[in-house]
Write a protein that holds these residues in place. Structure first.
Motif, mmCIF file in Angstrom:
data_model
loop_
_atom_site.group_PDB
_atom_site.id
_atom_site.type_symbol
_atom_site.label_atom_id
_atom_site.label_comp_id
_atom_site.label_asym_id
_atom_site.label_seq_id
_atom_site.Cartn_x
_atom_site.Cartn_y
_atom_site.Cartn_z
ATOM 1 N N ALA A 87 -16.006 5.060 -0.199
ATOM 2 C CA ALA A 87 -17.109 5.507 -1.041
ATOM 3 C C ALA A 87 -16.709 6.718 -1.872
ATOM 4 O O ALA A 87 -17.041 6.816 -3.066
ATOM 5 C CB ALA A 87 -18.325 5.840 -0.163
ATOM 6 N N GLU A 88 -15.968 7.646 -1.266
ATOM 7 C CA GLU A 88 -15.491 8.820 -2.006
ATOM 8 C C GLU A 88 -14.543 8.400 -3.118
ATOM 9 O O GLU A 88 -14.606 8.906 -4.243
ATOM 10 C CB GLU A 88 -14.786 9.789 -1.049
ATOM 11 N N ARG A 89 -13.646 7.467 -2.830
ATOM 12 C CA ARG A 89 -12.685 6.986 -3.821
ATOM 13 C C ARG A 89 -13.402 6.282 -4.977
ATOM 14 O O ARG A 89 -13.070 6.469 -6.144
ATOM 15 C CB ARG A 89 -11.707 6.026 -3.137
ATOM 16 N N LEU A 90 -14.387 5.446 -4.632
ATOM 17 C CA LEU A 90 -15.127 4.722 -5.657
ATOM 18 C C LEU A 90 -15.861 5.670 -6.602
ATOM 19 O O LEU A 90 -15.881 5.463 -7.819
ATOM 20 C CB LEU A 90 -16.128 3.764 -4.996
ATOM 21 N N GLU A 91 -16.456 6.713 -6.057
ATOM 22 C CA GLU A 91 -17.213 7.642 -6.886
ATOM 23 C C GLU A 91 -16.293 8.534 -7.714
ATOM 24 O O GLU A 91 -16.528 8.762 -8.903
ATOM 25 C CB GLU A 91 -18.132 8.494 -6.015
ATOM 26 N N TYR A 92 -15.217 9.017 -7.091
ATOM 27 C CA TYR A 92 -14.323 9.951 -7.776
ATOM 28 C C TYR A 92 -13.475 9.251 -8.830
ATOM 29 O O TYR A 92 -13.291 9.752 -9.937
ATOM 30 C CB TYR A 92 -13.424 10.639 -6.745
ATOM 31 N N VAL A 93 -12.965 8.066 -8.497
ATOM 32 C CA VAL A 93 -12.040 7.377 -9.391
ATOM 33 C C VAL A 93 -12.757 6.475 -10.391
ATOM 34 O O VAL A 93 -12.475 6.493 -11.588
ATOM 35 C CB VAL A 93 -11.014 6.553 -8.578
ATOM 36 N N PHE A 94 -13.703 5.685 -9.901
ATOM 37 C CA PHE A 94 -14.293 4.652 -10.743
ATOM 38 C C PHE A 94 -15.700 4.987 -11.233
ATOM 39 O O PHE A 94 -16.243 4.275 -12.076
ATOM 40 C CB PHE A 94 -14.330 3.320 -9.985
ATOM 41 N N GLY A 108 0.772 -1.218 0.000
ATOM 42 C CA GLY A 108 0.000 0.000 0.000
ATOM 43 C C GLY A 108 0.809 1.275 0.000
ATOM 44 O O GLY A 108 0.262 2.356 0.120
ATOM 45 N N GLY A 109 2.127 1.203 -0.128
ATOM 46 C CA GLY A 109 2.938 2.410 -0.155
ATOM 47 C C GLY A 109 2.963 3.095 1.185
ATOM 48 O O GLY A 109 2.358 4.134 1.416
ATOM 49 N N ASP A 110 3.664 2.523 2.179
ATOM 50 C CA ASP A 110 3.633 3.017 3.541
ATOM 51 C C ASP A 110 4.178 4.419 3.683
ATOM 52 O O ASP A 110 3.889 5.098 4.656
ATOM 53 C CB ASP A 110 4.440 2.071 4.464
ATOM 54 N N VAL A 133 -6.530 3.407 -7.691
ATOM 55 C CA VAL A 133 -6.991 2.635 -6.536
ATOM 56 C C VAL A 133 -6.414 3.208 -5.241
ATOM 57 O O VAL A 133 -7.071 3.262 -4.206
ATOM 58 C CB VAL A 133 -6.611 1.146 -6.692
ATOM 59 N N HIS A 134 -5.165 3.675 -5.309
ATOM 60 C CA HIS A 134 -4.487 4.180 -4.110
ATOM 61 C C HIS A 134 -4.557 5.700 -3.982
ATOM 62 O O HIS A 134 -3.914 6.275 -3.117
ATOM 63 C CB HIS A 134 -3.025 3.719 -4.108
ATOM 64 N N ASN A 135 -5.317 6.341 -4.865
ATOM 65 C CA ASN A 135 -5.471 7.790 -4.810
ATOM 66 C C ASN A 135 -4.119 8.497 -4.883
ATOM 67 O O ASN A 135 -3.829 9.426 -4.133
ATOM 68 C CB ASN A 135 -6.209 8.215 -3.531
ATOM 69 N N GLN A 136 -3.279 8.028 -5.779
ATOM 70 C CA GLN A 136 -1.957 8.596 -5.962
ATOM 71 C C GLN A 136 -1.722 8.940 -7.429
ATOM 72 O O GLN A 136 -2.547 8.636 -8.300
ATOM 73 C CB GLN A 136 -0.878 7.626 -5.475
ATOM 74 N N ASP A 137 -0.604 9.589 -7.670
ATOM 75 C CA ASP A 137 -0.193 9.910 -9.017
ATOM 76 C C ASP A 137 0.737 8.800 -9.509
ATOM 77 O O ASP A 137 1.547 8.281 -8.731
ATOM 78 C CB ASP A 137 0.543 11.262 -9.019
ATOM 79 N N PRO A 138 0.640 8.395 -10.780
ATOM 80 C CA PRO A 138 1.564 7.366 -11.284
ATOM 81 C C PRO A 138 3.029 7.710 -11.049
ATOM 82 O O PRO A 138 3.866 6.813 -10.880
ATOM 83 C CB PRO A 138 1.237 7.309 -12.775
#
Length: 293
Positions: free
Chosen positions: A120-127, A22-24, A259-264
């Motif tokens: 829920a916020e991640r699912l709506e914003y990203v997917f 998960g990128g600690d 998925v991790h709310n990060q930048d590539p």
């Protein structure tokens, strides 16, 4: 289509991070820095039989208080929860809260409400999926598709109309983030956290081991090879030729990042590799001879 990011922090300069952990060391993102509200009732939420107050006091003294969760821990759990919900939703069967608690939340019951809200916020914003409770107080949830994906978005999301694509995208992401080769034992260690076991029939995927090591291999999405000189015998997984034709390292990296709310770019090594892959793909087109008139 996917919504564009309204604001994005500067890319992190940290070293490569292991996606499966998960990128600690990830930098702070949105909405996770606030204090986590506790939903635990604690000892006061239940009544003990008479004469057991001294035992209760001893238990209270022995049980340490739950320490505040770090942002890195919360981000990891949110990412796990998002992946779990996406997998469970593949056949549109309501997702039970008990399954979420068992397979993902675990010892994080005290911040369950916060985890669910952030997921829920991640699912709506990203997917483009809205997480809703099926009925009031039913403790079961479904995902509603709120967007009409364009072709490019569907590729990034792994939304290609088959119930197994979400699982395949997760395995492909794990392979790429692990250096393009991953041991089978590591794959199962990761998938167990999402409630997918190699020896247990799955409601959606049937026999997960057969699906990954036989069906995806037969379809040429994956390569499955025995690792020589291992005792006990172990196998490794790599991308197959069909994967390289249907998707790219950059698209899979974007999937992982979303998925991790990060930048590539937060994974510098993988990002550079994905850029090089994009250049290699474009080169034959650029060098192709012009059609004669």
């Amino acid at each position: 289509m996917l919504q564009k990011s309204r604001s994005r922090g500067r890319p992190s300069s940290h070293a490569d991070r292991d996606w499966s952990r998960g990128g600690d060391n990830r930098a702070a993102r949105s909405g996770v820095t606030e204090e986590a509200p506790s939903t635990s009732r604690g000892a006061g939420g239940s009544q003990e039989p008479r004469g057991s107050s001294s035992q209760g006091a001893r238990r209270a003294e022995a049980a340490p208080a739950v320490e505040p969760r770090s942002q890195q821990q919360l981000e990891l759990k949110v990412a796990e929860l998002v992946q779990f919900l996406l997998i469970k939703d593949q056949k549109k069967i309501p997702i039970k809260r008990t399954d979420i608690m068992k397979h993902v939340v675990g010892d994080y019951k005290d911040v369950f409400s916060k985890l669910l809200r952030l997921a829920a916020e991640r699912l709506e914003y990203v997917f483009g999926y809205k997480l809703v409770e099926l009925e009031p107080k039913s403790n079961s949830y479904i995902l509603i598709n709120t967007l009409e994906p364009v072709e490019e978005d569907a590729e990034v999301r792994g939304d290609q109309g088959t119930p197994t694509t979400g699982l395949l995208m997760i395995v492909l992401g794990l392979i790429f983030m692990k250096g393009n080769t991953v041991k089978e034992t590591e794959v199962w260690d990761f998938l167990r956290r999402l409630g997918v076991y190699p020896t247990k029939k799955h409601l959606i995927f049937g026999d997960p081991k057969k699906l990954i090591t036989e069906e995806f291999v037969r379809q040429r999405y994956l390569e499955y090879r025995r690792i020589p000189h291992t005792d006990p015998v172990d196998y490794e997984l790599q991308w197959g030729p069909r994967t390289n034709l249907e998707t790219s390292k950059m698209k899979v990296l974007k999937f992982v990042a979303k998925v991790h709310n990060q930048d590539p770019k937060d994974w510098p090594a993988q990002y550079c590799e994905a850029l090089a892959d994009e250049e290699d793909r474009a080169r034959p087109l650029a060098s192709a001879p012009a059609a004669s008139s």
